[in-house]
Design a protein around this motif. Sequence first.
Motif, PDB file in Angstrom:
ATOM      1  N   TYR A   1      -7.116  -0.665  -2.339  1.00 19.18           N
ATOM      2  CA  TYR A   1      -8.212  -0.756  -1.372  1.00 19.18           C
ATOM      3  C   TYR A   1      -8.666  -2.197  -1.208  1.00 19.18           C
ATOM      4  O   TYR A   1      -8.925  -2.665  -0.095  1.00 19.18           O
ATOM      5  CB  TYR A   1      -9.378   0.112  -1.825  1.00 19.18           C
ATOM      6  N   GLN A   2      -8.729  -2.915  -2.320  1.00 17.17           N
ATOM      7  CA  GLN A   2      -9.150  -4.309  -2.263  1.00 17.17           C
ATOM      8  C   GLN A   2      -8.154  -5.156  -1.470  1.00 17.17           C
ATOM      9  O   GLN A   2      -8.544  -5.971  -0.632  1.00 17.17           O
ATOM     10  CB  GLN A   2      -9.293  -4.860  -3.685  1.00 17.17           C
TER      11      GLN A   2
ATOM     12  N   PHE B   1      -9.927   5.518   4.044  1.00 16.27           N
ATOM     13  CA  PHE B   1      -8.956   5.251   2.977  1.00 16.27           C
ATOM     14  C   PHE B   1      -9.637   5.296   1.613  1.00 16.27           C
ATOM     15  O   PHE B   1      -9.073   5.812   0.646  1.00 16.27           O
ATOM     16  CB  PHE B   1      -8.297   3.894   3.186  1.00 16.27           C
ATOM     17  N   ALA B   2     -10.837   4.745   1.514  1.00 14.77           N
ATOM     18  CA  ALA B   2     -11.556   4.757   0.239  1.00 14.77           C
ATOM     19  C   ALA B   2     -11.823   6.175  -0.227  1.00 14.77           C
ATOM     20  O   ALA B   2     -11.682   6.490  -1.422  1.00 14.77           O
ATOM     21  CB  ALA B   2     -12.872   3.989   0.377  1.00 14.77           C
TER      22      ALA B   2
ATOM     23  N   SER C   1      -3.796   4.147   5.707  1.00 14.72           N
ATOM     24  CA  SER C   1      -3.194   2.883   5.268  1.00 14.72           C
ATOM     25  C   SER C   1      -2.608   2.089   6.426  1.00 14.72           C
ATOM     26  O   SER C   1      -2.467   0.870   6.337  1.00 14.72           O
ATOM     27  CB  SER C   1      -2.109   3.155   4.222  1.00 14.72           C
TER      28      SER C   1
ATOM     29  N   PHE D   1      -8.059  -3.667   2.506  1.00  8.08           N
ATOM     30  CA  PHE D   1      -9.226  -3.600   3.383  1.00  8.08           C
ATOM     31  C   PHE D   1     -10.320  -4.621   3.079  1.00  8.08           C
ATOM     32  O   PHE D   1     -11.193  -4.830   3.911  1.00  8.08           O
ATOM     33  CB  PHE D   1      -9.837  -2.192   3.327  1.00  8.08           C
TER      34      PHE D   1
ATOM     35  N   SER E   1      -6.033   2.691  -7.230  1.00  3.09           N
ATOM     36  CA  SER E   1      -6.754   2.989  -5.984  1.00  3.09           C
ATOM     37  C   SER E   1      -7.664   1.830  -5.601  1.00  3.09           C
ATOM     38  O   SER E   1      -7.724   1.421  -4.434  1.00  3.09           O
ATOM     39  CB  SER E   1      -7.577   4.275  -6.141  1.00  3.09           C
ATOM     40  N   PHE E   2      -8.379   1.285  -6.593  1.00  3.70           N
ATOM     41  CA  PHE E   2      -9.264   0.155  -6.304  1.00  3.70           C
ATOM     42  C   PHE E   2      -8.456  -1.077  -5.921  1.00  3.70           C
ATOM     43  O   PHE E   2      -8.826  -1.814  -5.000  1.00  3.70           O
ATOM     44  CB  PHE E   2     -10.146  -0.152  -7.516  1.00  3.70           C
TER      45      PHE E   2
ATOM     46  N   ALA F   1      -8.417   7.502  -1.467  1.00  7.98           N
ATOM     47  CA  ALA F   1      -7.949   6.840  -2.681  1.00  7.98           C
ATOM     48  C   ALA F   1      -8.762   7.250  -3.898  1.00  7.98           C
ATOM     49  O   ALA F   1      -8.207   7.551  -4.964  1.00  7.98           O
ATOM     50  CB  ALA F   1      -8.006   5.319  -2.488  1.00  7.98           C
TER      51      ALA F   1
ATOM     52  N   GLY G   1     -11.201   1.855   6.813  1.00  6.82           N
ATOM     53  CA  GLY G   1     -11.351   1.473   5.416  1.00  6.82           C
ATOM     54  C   GLY G   1     -12.157   2.493   4.630  1.00  6.82           C
ATOM     55  O   GLY G   1     -11.831   2.815   3.485  1.00  6.82           O
TER      56      GLY G   1
ATOM     57  N   THR H   1       0.819  -1.217   0.000  1.00  6.56           N
ATOM     58  CA  THR H   1       0.000   0.000   0.000  1.00  6.56           C
ATOM     59  C   THR H   1       0.847   1.259   0.000  1.00  6.56           C
ATOM     60  O   THR H   1       0.630   2.171  -0.817  1.00  6.56           O
ATOM     61  CB  THR H   1      -0.935   0.010   1.229  1.00  6.56           C
TER      62      THR H   1
ATOM     63  N   VAL I   1      -4.605   9.164   2.795  1.00  3.04           N
ATOM     64  CA  VAL I   1      -4.351   7.771   2.417  1.00  3.04           C
ATOM     65  C   VAL I   1      -3.171   7.182   3.189  1.00  3.04           C
ATOM     66  O   VAL I   1      -3.202   6.007   3.594  1.00  3.04           O
ATOM     67  CB  VAL I   1      -4.122   7.618   0.893  1.00  3.04           C
TER      68      VAL I   1
END
Length: 377
Positions: free
Chosen positions: A318-319, A253-254, A242, A322, A314-315, A257, A250, A194, A238
């Motif tokens: 995040y995946q 962070f989303a 993180s 989190f 970013s996706f 991001a 989470g 991350t 972020v």
Amino acid sequence: MGVRSRTFPALMLFLAAGLGGLFLTGDVFNFYVFFEISMTAAYILTGYREQDFQVRAAFIFAVINLLGSVLFLIGIAALYHVTGSLDMQVIAERIGRSNPSTVIPIATLIFVAFSLKLGLFPFHFWLPAVYVGSHAPVAAILSGALANIGSYGLLRFGAGVLPEELGFGAIVVLVLGVASIVYGALQAVSRHATNEVMAYSAIGQVGYILVALAIGGPIGYAAAFVYAIVNSLNKALVFLASGLRGPLAGAAFAVGAFSIAGVPPAAGFVGKVALFRTGIEGSAPGSGPLGGVAGGVAIVALIFVGSALSFVYSFQVYQRAFLARKNWQERRPSPRPARVLSILLAVFVLAVGLWPEPLLVLGEESASLLLEGEGRR
């Protein structure tokens, strides 16, 4: 935040004092002094907790910082030799009467010094090691502070003190901005950790500011100011989130991001709209390095592609950070104050995106002040 000694609050005060003085001073030597106060505090913060990898990151930061300091001080001495003053306004008025062959190397030296000290492309080689090696809250502080210092320095010296030299080298700045966007995005997509993803993302995001600065004028300077503030908020959020765990962390962070990717209603969407406007309105004939509609279309396409790549990494991050179940099961919940701070920062990022008028007005007023300084030359 994981504060373990009294040195952390003291270093934060030194960093804040350096930042405050840097933004308020009108003297180039005082700018250097406050810059060094901020950088010294940042260097010590990088080695906070004194783990091997943190000490290694701090050493890299110190070496590059010293090199940049020497170059910056030489540039300041050269400005004083040419103009006989350290006052920024006086320098801006007198530098126009100097021989361009003398001033352009000085402007180049100052730009290289900023590039080294702030990790701008292609002098970015040290930045991922520092961001990855630092403690997560320290990385959040450094990313937000360094982004502000760099953007302000480029605007203050490039647009405020040396605007003619900036115009002369606008094509070079534009190329460096484009290279930063593409390189940073592609590197971020290819990474897995991350902090490493976000470190390369920081390199790419600065490229948008360079593009706006190269285009110049009221539209370009305003967009550079707006995106600098938005980028600082995004990076701080972020990097802070993180290092945390929990549903609220989470969500925070989303927000950060996807704000980087320019997804509404986050503040990043406002910054991307300002950049799109810069590419469109700055493409008129005679309006800087774009030189016409084709250049404007290329800039808009670049921003769109960069934003799409930002959404991808970013996706992905995040995946991985989190949404994977093992992350929720194997790690203890983060301290509540840190989670509350990240949520408050995320709410602020959303608030700026939902009500962007104050930020946009500040951007326009800042651009007007810079252009007034150019008009006095």
